[in-house]
Design an enzyme around this catalytic site. Structure first.
Site, PDB file in Angstrom:
ATOM      1  N   LEU A 104      10.726   1.310   7.734  1.00  0.00           N
ATOM      2  CA  LEU A 104      10.423   1.714   6.373  1.00  0.00           C
ATOM      3  C   LEU A 104      11.024   3.180   6.252  1.00  0.00           C
ATOM      4  CD1 LEU A 104       8.070   1.220   4.258  1.00  0.00           C
ATOM      5  CD2 LEU A 104       6.776   2.998   5.374  1.00  0.00           C
ATOM      6  N   GLU A 132      11.601   2.594  14.811  1.00  0.00           N
ATOM      7  CA  GLU A 132      10.767   3.667  14.380  1.00  0.00           C
ATOM      8  C   GLU A 132       9.453   3.578  15.298  1.00  0.00           C
ATOM      9  OE1 GLU A 132       9.566   2.951  10.445  1.00  0.00           O
ATOM     10  OE2 GLU A 132       9.368   0.866  10.733  1.00  0.00           O
ATOM     11  N   TYR A 176       0.716  -1.320   0.111  1.00  0.00           N
ATOM     12  CA  TYR A 176      -0.014  -0.002   0.005  1.00  0.00           C
ATOM     13  C   TYR A 176       0.902   1.346   0.029  1.00  0.00           C
ATOM     14  CZ  TYR A 176       0.704   0.865   4.967  1.00  0.00           C
ATOM     15  OH  TYR A 176       1.173   1.428   6.226  1.00  0.00           O
ATOM     16  N   LYS A 212       6.413  -1.744   2.270  1.00  0.00           N
ATOM     17  CA  LYS A 212       5.189  -1.351   2.834  1.00  0.00           C
ATOM     18  C   LYS A 212       4.070  -2.199   2.562  1.00  0.00           C
ATOM     19  CE  LYS A 212       3.136   3.437   3.323  1.00  0.00           C
ATOM     20  NZ  LYS A 212       3.232   3.295   4.590  1.00  0.00           N
TER      21      LYS A 212
HETATM   22  N1  PDD Z   1       2.508   5.208   7.405  1.00  0.00           N
HETATM   23  N2  PDD Z   1       7.428   3.790   9.192  1.00  0.00           N
HETATM   24  C1  PDD Z   1       6.243   3.256   9.279  1.00  0.00           C
HETATM   25  C2  PDD Z   1       6.229   1.773   9.756  1.00  0.00           C
HETATM   26  C3  PDD Z   1       4.824   3.816   8.611  1.00  0.00           C
HETATM   27  O1  PDD Z   1       3.844   2.985   8.631  1.00  0.00           O
HETATM   28  C4  PDD Z   1       5.114   4.898   7.949  1.00  0.00           C
HETATM   29  C5  PDD Z   1       3.870   5.683   7.330  1.00  0.00           C
HETATM   30  C6  PDD Z   1       6.420   5.739   8.215  1.00  0.00           C
HETATM   31  C7  PDD Z   1       6.470   7.157   7.393  1.00  0.00           C
HETATM   32  O2  PDD Z   1       6.550   7.077   6.160  1.00  0.00           O
HETATM   33  P1  PDD Z   1       6.033   8.211   5.374  1.00  0.00           P
HETATM   34  O3  PDD Z   1       6.985   9.490   5.657  1.00  0.00           O
HETATM   35  O4  PDD Z   1       6.194   7.875   3.871  1.00  0.00           O
HETATM   36  O5  PDD Z   1       4.447   8.427   5.468  1.00  0.00           O
HETATM   37  C8  PDD Z   1       7.322   5.264   8.752  1.00  0.00           C
HETATM   38  C9  PDD Z   1       1.544   5.633   6.788  1.00  0.00           C
HETATM   39  C10 PDD Z   1       1.260   7.074   6.894  1.00  0.00           C
HETATM   40  C11 PDD Z   1       0.208   4.690   7.175  1.00  0.00           C
HETATM   41  O6  PDD Z   1       0.467   3.553   7.216  1.00  0.00           O
HETATM   42  O7  PDD Z   1      -0.404   5.259   7.500  1.00  0.00           O
END
Ligand code: PDD
Length: 290
Positions: free
Chosen positions: A210, A186, A40, A154
């Site tokens: 991630l 994280e 996703y 992801k």
């Molecule tokens: N999640 N690490 C994890 C485990 C995440 O699920 C996310 C983002 C990030 C930050 O990634 P980005 O800067 O690309 O949003 C780091 C999204 C927002 C979600 O699952 O809703």
């Protein structure tokens, strides 16, 4: 009317068709439902324009490649689809969420030979973080990272993230700060940033986190603001002793964490490095306004 009722009238995309979200249906045999076998993305939209879409598309391609998932849409298709979803919504700021799964097949762990991938995308209105979060800051609690070892993908298999976030929620905290073997990884759905003696520190990119789209972006913002930036393993003790702690995510932009496990981080107020990075982030958003 509940938030879900609101959403029901929004337009979504499912396998080539645009239709109201309430009418979008998939088979119970979809491998996304049965195995969490899919990838996703979440892309913020400001002033009706996607924010840093190309890196999101690149990360999506990388993730699908890592699990050998064929996606029938190319980048051109995604851009057109996303434009169409944005146009279908009255909201100025939105989120585009999409997922592609390995499709509908008889339940069998191995990849199906001939299943068509399921492609789903939707848009929702985005209420940007307000003054309470930006100026008051967030609270977080620490936890051992119990997720799998391919957090760089992801994946829609998000049970580890769900349990981690619930751990925070049950303690009245906004997010969890996770450690593996004593080193910072994280949040449940965010990347973590530590400030110590004027330097912005980030954990190395690896299979344990991630790589957020904001990871590269924060690096750029730090450079623009003249903040030294260092990527290295960060211990649990260093996180507790940080001058500032912040998180980034598409859904939360960049926000300060002012209390960790009930103790203040630094002064217990959003710090000066956060303020500089926040200003750069806001300026990039405002640049989309025409
Ligand atoms: N999640 N690490 C994890 C485990 C995440 O699920 C996310 C983002 C990030 C930050 O990634 P980005 O800067 O690309 O949003 C780091 C999204 C927002 C979600 O699952 O809703």
């Amino acid at each position: 009317m509940s938030a879900l009722d609101d959403l029901a009238y929004s337009t979504c995309y499912l396998n080539g068709q645009y239709l109201p979200l309430s009418q979008a249906k998939i088979s119970v045999l979809d491998r996304g439902f049965i195995f969490g076998d899919g990838i996703y993305e979440v892309v913020p939209v400001y002033y009706r324009k996607p924010f840093r879409l190309e890196p999101h598309l690149a990360r999506f391609e990388r993730s699908t490649g890592e699990i050998a998932l064929r996606c029938p849409l190319d980048r051109e298709d995604w851009r057109a689809l996303i434009d169409k979803l944005i146009a279908s919504s009255p909201a100025e700021h939105q989120f585009i969420y999409w997922q592609v799964t390995r499709g509908v097949a008889k339940r069998d762990f191995s990849f199906p030979a001939d299943a068509e991938p399921t492609v789903f995308a939707m848009t929702t209105g985005f209420k940007r973080p307000g003054p309470a979060q930006r100026e008051g800051g967030l609270t977080a609690v620490t936890r051992n990272d119990e997720r799998w070892l391919r957090c760089d993908i992801k994946s829609v298999s998000l049970l580890g993230a769900v349990l981690a976030r619930q751990f925070a929620t049950e303690q009245g905290a906004d997010e969890v700060v996770q450690f593996r073997d004593g080193m910072l990884t994280e949040g449940s759905a965010s990347n973590m940033w530590v400030v110590k003696n004027g330097t912005l520190l980030a954990p190395p990119k690896s299979h344990l986190i991630l790589e957020g789209i904001r990871y590269g972006f924060l690096q750029d913002l730090a450079e623009q603001a003249g903040i030294p930036f260092e990527v290295r393993p960060i211990s649990r003790a260093e996180v507790h002793a940080a001058d500032e702690l912040m998180l980034t995510a598409a859904t939360r932009e960049v926000l300060p964490i002012v209390r960790l496990d009930g103790e203040p981080i630094g002064t217990g107020r959003p710090g000066p490095m956060y303020a500089k990075i926040r200003a750069g982030y806001d300026a990039a958003i405002e640049a989309l306004k025409t």
